[in-house]
Design an enzyme around this catalytic site. Structure first.
Site, PDB file in Angstrom:
ATOM      1  N   CYS A  51       9.058 -13.303  15.500  1.00 55.24           N
ATOM      2  CA  CYS A  51      10.382 -13.668  14.983  1.00 55.24           C
ATOM      3  C   CYS A  51      11.188 -14.407  16.052  1.00 55.24           C
ATOM      4  CB  CYS A  51      11.128 -12.417  14.529  1.00 55.24           C
ATOM      5  SG  CYS A  51      12.845 -12.745  14.150  1.00 55.24           S
ATOM      6  N   CYS A  54      14.543 -12.289  17.072  1.00 52.64           N
ATOM      7  CA  CYS A  54      14.509 -10.971  17.704  1.00 52.64           C
ATOM      8  C   CYS A  54      14.853 -11.076  19.203  1.00 52.64           C
ATOM      9  CB  CYS A  54      13.134 -10.332  17.534  1.00 52.64           C
ATOM     10  SG  CYS A  54      12.963  -9.395  15.999  1.00 52.64           S
ATOM     11  N   HIS A 114      15.297  -6.142  13.536  1.00 47.84           N
ATOM     12  CA  HIS A 114      14.692  -7.089  12.596  1.00 47.84           C
ATOM     13  C   HIS A 114      14.730  -6.599  11.136  1.00 47.84           C
ATOM     14  CE1 HIS A 114      11.857 -10.383  11.705  1.00 47.84           C
ATOM     15  NE2 HIS A 114      11.239  -9.544  10.905  1.00 47.84           N
ATOM     16  N   ASN A 152      22.330 -17.075   3.885  1.00 49.61           N
ATOM     17  CA  ASN A 152      21.309 -17.211   2.844  1.00 49.61           C
ATOM     18  C   ASN A 152      20.401 -16.019   3.008  1.00 49.61           C
ATOM     19  OD1 ASN A 152      22.160 -19.768   1.986  1.00 49.61           O
ATOM     20  ND2 ASN A 152      21.003 -20.731   3.647  1.00 49.61           N
ATOM     21  N   SER A 160      14.872 -18.745   5.997  1.00 52.12           N
ATOM     22  CA  SER A 160      13.640 -19.043   6.711  1.00 52.12           C
ATOM     23  C   SER A 160      13.046 -17.834   7.430  1.00 52.12           C
ATOM     24  CB  SER A 160      13.921 -20.152   7.728  1.00 52.12           C
ATOM     25  OG  SER A 160      14.935 -19.729   8.626  1.00 52.12           O
ATOM     26  N   HIS A 163      14.793 -11.745   9.467  1.00 52.21           N
ATOM     27  CA  HIS A 163      15.701 -11.134  10.446  1.00 52.21           C
ATOM     28  C   HIS A 163      17.148 -11.330   9.951  1.00 52.21           C
ATOM     29  CE1 HIS A 163      16.360  -9.746  14.698  1.00 52.21           C
ATOM     30  NE2 HIS A 163      17.580 -10.004  14.269  1.00 52.21           N
ATOM     31  N   HIS A 165      20.538 -12.446   9.437  1.00 50.01           N
ATOM     32  CA  HIS A 165      21.336 -13.457  10.134  1.00 50.01           C
ATOM     33  C   HIS A 165      22.120 -14.309   9.159  1.00 50.01           C
ATOM     34  CE1 HIS A 165      17.855 -15.838   8.854  1.00 50.01           C
ATOM     35  NE2 HIS A 165      18.608 -16.908   8.998  1.00 50.01           N
ATOM     36  N   GLN A 167      24.883 -18.084   9.189  1.00 51.51           N
ATOM     37  CA  GLN A 167      25.137 -19.336   9.904  1.00 51.51           C
ATOM     38  C   GLN A 167      26.620 -19.664   9.913  1.00 51.51           C
ATOM     39  OE1 GLN A 167      22.555 -22.689   9.408  1.00 51.51           O
ATOM     40  NE2 GLN A 167      21.176 -21.563   8.066  1.00 51.51           N
TER      41      GLN A 167
HETATM   42  P1  H2U Z   1      18.314 -19.906   7.482  1.00 58.55           P
HETATM   43  O1  H2U Z   1      17.183 -18.956   7.506  1.00 58.55           O
HETATM   44  O2  H2U Z   1      19.513 -19.370   6.766  1.00 58.55           O
HETATM   45  O3  H2U Z   1      17.910 -21.258   7.032  1.00 58.55           O
HETATM   46  O4  H2U Z   1      18.840 -20.058   9.003  1.00 58.55           O
HETATM   47  C1  H2U Z   1      18.024 -20.162  10.113  1.00 58.55           C
HETATM   48  C2  H2U Z   1      18.664 -21.163  11.036  1.00 58.55           C
HETATM   49  O5  H2U Z   1      18.179 -20.919  12.342  1.00 58.55           O
HETATM   50  C3  H2U Z   1      18.304 -22.584  10.673  1.00 58.55           C
HETATM   51  O6  H2U Z   1      19.483 -23.327  10.482  1.00 58.55           O
HETATM   52  C4  H2U Z   1      17.938 -22.131  12.987  1.00 58.55           C
HETATM   53  C5  H2U Z   1      17.536 -23.080  11.880  1.00 58.55           C
HETATM   54  O7  H2U Z   1      17.870 -24.406  12.218  1.00 58.55           O
HETATM   55  N1  H2U Z   1      16.920 -21.914  14.013  1.00 58.55           N
HETATM   56  C6  H2U Z   1      17.235 -22.091  15.350  1.00 58.55           C
HETATM   57  O8  H2U Z   1      18.361 -22.465  15.669  1.00 58.55           O
HETATM   58  N2  H2U Z   1      16.279 -21.831  16.305  1.00 58.55           N
HETATM   59  C7  H2U Z   1      15.006 -21.459  16.033  1.00 58.55           C
HETATM   60  O9  H2U Z   1      14.228 -21.200  16.909  1.00 58.55           O
HETATM   61  C8  H2U Z   1      14.549 -21.410  14.619  1.00 58.55           C
HETATM   62  C9  H2U Z   1      15.607 -21.522  13.579  1.00 58.55           C
HETATM   63 ZN    ZN Z   2      13.448 -10.495  14.208  1.00 56.39          ZN
END
Ligand code: H2U
Ligand code: ZN
Length: 344
Positions: A51, A54, A114, A152, A160, A163, A165, A167
């Site tokens: 992850c 994490c 996580h 989201n 994505s 974990h 989170h 934004q």
């Molecule tokens: P979502 O799962 O809501 O899409 O948000 C994950 C965000 O985390 C996504 O905008 C960022 C992605 O650009 N991200 C990072 O900044 N660093 C990473 O190593 C992977 C994902």
């Molecule tokens: Zn994690």
């Protein structure tokens, strides 16, 4: 006529956006042979080696997360908006307008753990998320017109990574939907002399048919004009315009109502309930007299953990439409109150 009990098709008006929604309650029992999604499941491990959110792990950028505890915020490694001030091309034709879009994108990990989604975190842990949101909103709003905090949740919403989170996208411009809400709230204030969403909170608290949960400082309801089946609107009962303006008592009460609401959502179909949620606070540089801080929750599920609502066809081409009435949805949600299903 308030169309609360009617079974015939009717339209309802959304005073916050100026949109109408078509409600067709008689259509509730139609059969479904369409796509079934995989139900969302909870991750079970507290630390996932692969992850990128994490503590201690490497992100895609090659940067290493610190061994954080509680909420952790960092600049998005793949930001949708950038701080560089390059200007857009000068228009040579009104058909092809553009403008620059300066901003800053951040990621907020809700917890070091996580496996802990919002409803599974403690009161203190959710209070820490609320104060992190407020701090980020305050700091960013000194430099940007609008700060969009959102989450989201779940694969179905394009998240994505499981974990927990959210934004934060701060922009120098006021985005389209926020501008529309601003205009509608400003018009309402001019025409009625009251704050639209404060009037709504008071009226819904009395009527109670669309209330999902209510506390001393907050009310969560299915809006009369909801488009998504189990959409909710979370409103403070105080005239607060931005997250950073919440008094401490209302902030800690918010943590508790967020835990209650997300537990209700998970309980409804016994799954980790997917949604997009986000905060709307007054942008800077505008007359905010008509504004009230609020959060929208837009969950895609319709009938079960695997059957979602599709916004297609008539919705894409004409107008949002729903079968289940907002009053029925609120009743279903109220009946899912209580302990998280995974713990009972
Ligand atoms: P979502 O799962 O809501 O899409 O948000 C994950 C965000 O985390 C996504 O905008 C960022 C992605 O650009 N991200 C990072 O900044 N660093 C990473 O190593 C992977 C994902
Ligand atoms: Zn994690």
């Amino acid at each position: 006529m308030t169309h609360v009990t009617t079974q015939t098709p009717h339209r309802r008006f959304n005073p916050l956006t100026g949109d109408w929604v078509l409600v067709s309650p008689h259509r509730m029992n139609r059969p479904w042979n369409g796509q079934a999604e995989s139900p969302e499941i909870f991750p079970t491990i507290s630390h996932a080696p692969e992850c990128y959110l994490c503590p201690g792990n490497m992100r895609a950028s090659g940067e290493q997360n610190p061994n954080y505890n509680g909420p952790y915020v960092f600049d998005n490694d793949f930001p949708a908006v950038l701080d560089d001030a390059s200007s857009a091309e000068a228009p040579d034709n009104p058909l092809f307008l553009s403008e620059s879009a300066r901003g800053r994108a951040r990621v907020i990990c809700y917890s070091h753990d996580h496996s802990k989604t919002l409803p599974l975190l403690t009161q203190k842990e959710v209070e820490a998320i609320v104060s992190t949101w407020a701090r980020e909103a305050r700091d960013l709003q000194d430099h940007y017109a609008h700060v969009q905090i959102f989450e989201n949740r779940g694969l179905m919403m394009g998240c994505s990574n499981p974990h927990p989170h959210g934004q934060i996208w701060a922009t120098e411009f006021i985005p389209t939907r926020v501008k529309r809400e601003h205009d509608c709230q400003a018009d309402w204030y001019r025409n009625h002399g009251s704050v639209l969403l404060m009037s709504l909170a008071q009226e819904e608290s009395v009527r109670s048919v669309r209330t999902v949960v209510e506390s001393e400082y907050w009310i969560c309801l299915v809006p009369y004009w909801a488009e998504w089946p189990f959409e909710t609107l979370l409103l403070p009962k105080l005239n607060v315009k931005r997250l950073q303006d919440l008094p401490d008592s209302a902030a800690s009460d918010l943590a508790s109502i967020l835990r209650e609401l997300t537990t209700i959502y998970d309980n409804l179909f016994a799954c980790s309930f997917p949604y997009s949620m986000g905060w709307h606070g007054a942008p800077s540089g505008v007359d905010d007299s008509g504004w009230l801080l609020h959060a929208h929750f837009y969950p895609p599920l319709l009938r079960s953990s695997s059957v979602r609502k599709f916004m297609v066809g008539f919705e894409m081409l004409a107008e949002a439409q729903r079968d289940l009435t907002p009053e029925m949805a609120a009743e279903r949600l109220r009946s899912a109150r209580g302990v998280h299903y995974s713990m009972s």
